[in-house]
Design a protein around this motif. Structure first.
Motif, PDB file in Angstrom:
ATOM      1  N   UNK A  88     -70.538-117.485  -0.856  1.00 25.97           N
ATOM      2  CA  UNK A  88     -70.978-118.852  -0.591  1.00 25.97           C
ATOM      3  C   UNK A  88     -69.996-119.536   0.351  1.00 25.97           C
ATOM      4  N   UNK A  89     -70.471-120.595   0.982  1.00 23.21           N
ATOM      5  CA  UNK A  89     -69.603-121.323   1.902  1.00 23.21           C
ATOM      6  C   UNK A  89     -68.414-121.940   1.160  1.00 23.21           C
ATOM      7  N   UNK A  90     -67.221-121.772   1.711  1.00 24.75           N
ATOM      8  CA  UNK A  90     -65.963-122.267   1.142  1.00 24.75           C
ATOM      9  C   UNK A  90     -65.591-121.588  -0.177  1.00 24.75           C
ATOM     10  N   UNK A  91     -66.111-120.411  -0.438  1.00 22.21           N
ATOM     11  CA  UNK A  91     -65.792-119.688  -1.663  1.00 22.21           C
ATOM     12  C   UNK A  91     -64.489-118.908  -1.502  1.00 22.21           C
ATOM     13  N   UNK A 141     -56.674-114.420   3.393  1.00 22.76           N
ATOM     14  CA  UNK A 141     -56.829-115.636   4.186  1.00 22.76           C
ATOM     15  C   UNK A 141     -58.285-116.002   4.407  1.00 22.76           C
ATOM     16  N   UNK A 142     -58.501-116.931   5.351  1.00 23.91           N
ATOM     17  CA  UNK A 142     -59.821-117.500   5.617  1.00 23.91           C
ATOM     18  C   UNK A 142     -60.541-116.721   6.707  1.00 23.91           C
ATOM     19  N   UNK A 143     -61.863-116.571   6.531  1.00 25.84           N
ATOM     20  CA  UNK A 143     -62.700-115.842   7.491  1.00 25.84           C
ATOM     21  C   UNK A 143     -64.034-116.572   7.656  1.00 25.84           C
ATOM     22  N   UNK A 162     -73.333-120.325   9.925  1.00 24.11           N
ATOM     23  CA  UNK A 162     -72.039-119.742   9.625  1.00 24.11           C
ATOM     24  C   UNK A 162     -71.565-120.063   8.213  1.00 24.11           C
ATOM     25  N   UNK A 163     -70.757-119.156   7.652  1.00 22.49           N
ATOM     26  CA  UNK A 163     -70.184-119.303   6.314  1.00 22.49           C
ATOM     27  C   UNK A 163     -68.688-119.047   6.410  1.00 22.49           C
TER      28      UNK A 163
END
Length: 211
Positions: A88-91, A141-143, A162-163
């Protein structure tokens, strides 16, 4: 005279159903053509032997809208939705080995000849026909992710939003059981307990010569 010819031309155009035209000269000296006689009835009667024929203009076929030309992206309107349902987005995902699975929702199902492409951080990481896509050894990290369907004739038929997600992995640089004093643990008084030292070898006795 030119005006009279113009009026006659207009009458001939509209006289498909009529077969009689009247011609006379009015009080001003102008020649008048009409499909009805003048009030005084003094007019020359012109009989049309053949009614006017109408010509049908052939209709030009409508051009298809841009992007819907046959054989090139003609299924762009076939796909109604493409979304990434997992992650999910921001998961934030705990995956110490970096393995995650990306799940897609495509409506309707993938058509023969089309391919699904998955992009992570701007680079393609998958190309195939499955909506369940495993990814291995994803960095901490973030992707960002997005997916797209490529038509069999080329070109993108549909693209997902985008997610953004984060991967949490155990780091060898951090050990919760290790204190900042290079492995020495603190006792209750706060002093560091050093490792026991090896016993010292006894010294040989020293003898002093008499004076």
């Amino acid at each position: 005279m030119l005006r009279a010819l113009l009026v006659l031309s207009l009458l001939l155009v509209t006289a498909t159903a009529q077969a009689t035209i009247y011609r006379w000269v009015n009080a001003q000296g102008d020649v008048v053509f009409s499909d009805t006689p003048p009030p005084n009835g003094k007019a020359q009667k012109l009989e049309l032997n053949h009614p006017l024929d109408t010509i049908q203009t052939p209709q030009q076929p409508l051009s298809p809208p841009p992007g819907l030309a046959p054989g090139n992206g003609n299924q762009r309107s076939a796909y109604r939705a493409l979304t990434i349902t997992s992650p999910a987005n921001n998961q934030a995902i705990r995956a110490n080995n970096g393995d995650i699975t990306v799940s897609l929702n495509l409506m309707p199902a993938l058509m023969p000849g089309d391919r699904i492409r998955l992009f992570m951080d701007g680079a393609q990481v998958y190309s195939g026909t499955s909506t369940q896509i495993p990814l291995h050894n994803v960095d901490r990290g973030s992707h960002t992710l997005y997916a797209a369907v490529e038509g069999r004739a080329g070109g993108i038929a549909i693209r997902s939003p985008g997610v953004t997600f984060s991967v949490l992995r155990h780091s060898v640089l951090f050990n919760p059981g290790q204190s900042p004093t290079n492995g020495a643990t603190s006792n209750a008084s706060g002093a560091a307990n050093q490792a026991p030292r090896a016993p010292m070898m006894p010294r040989a006795p020293q003898f002093h010569a008499p004076n």
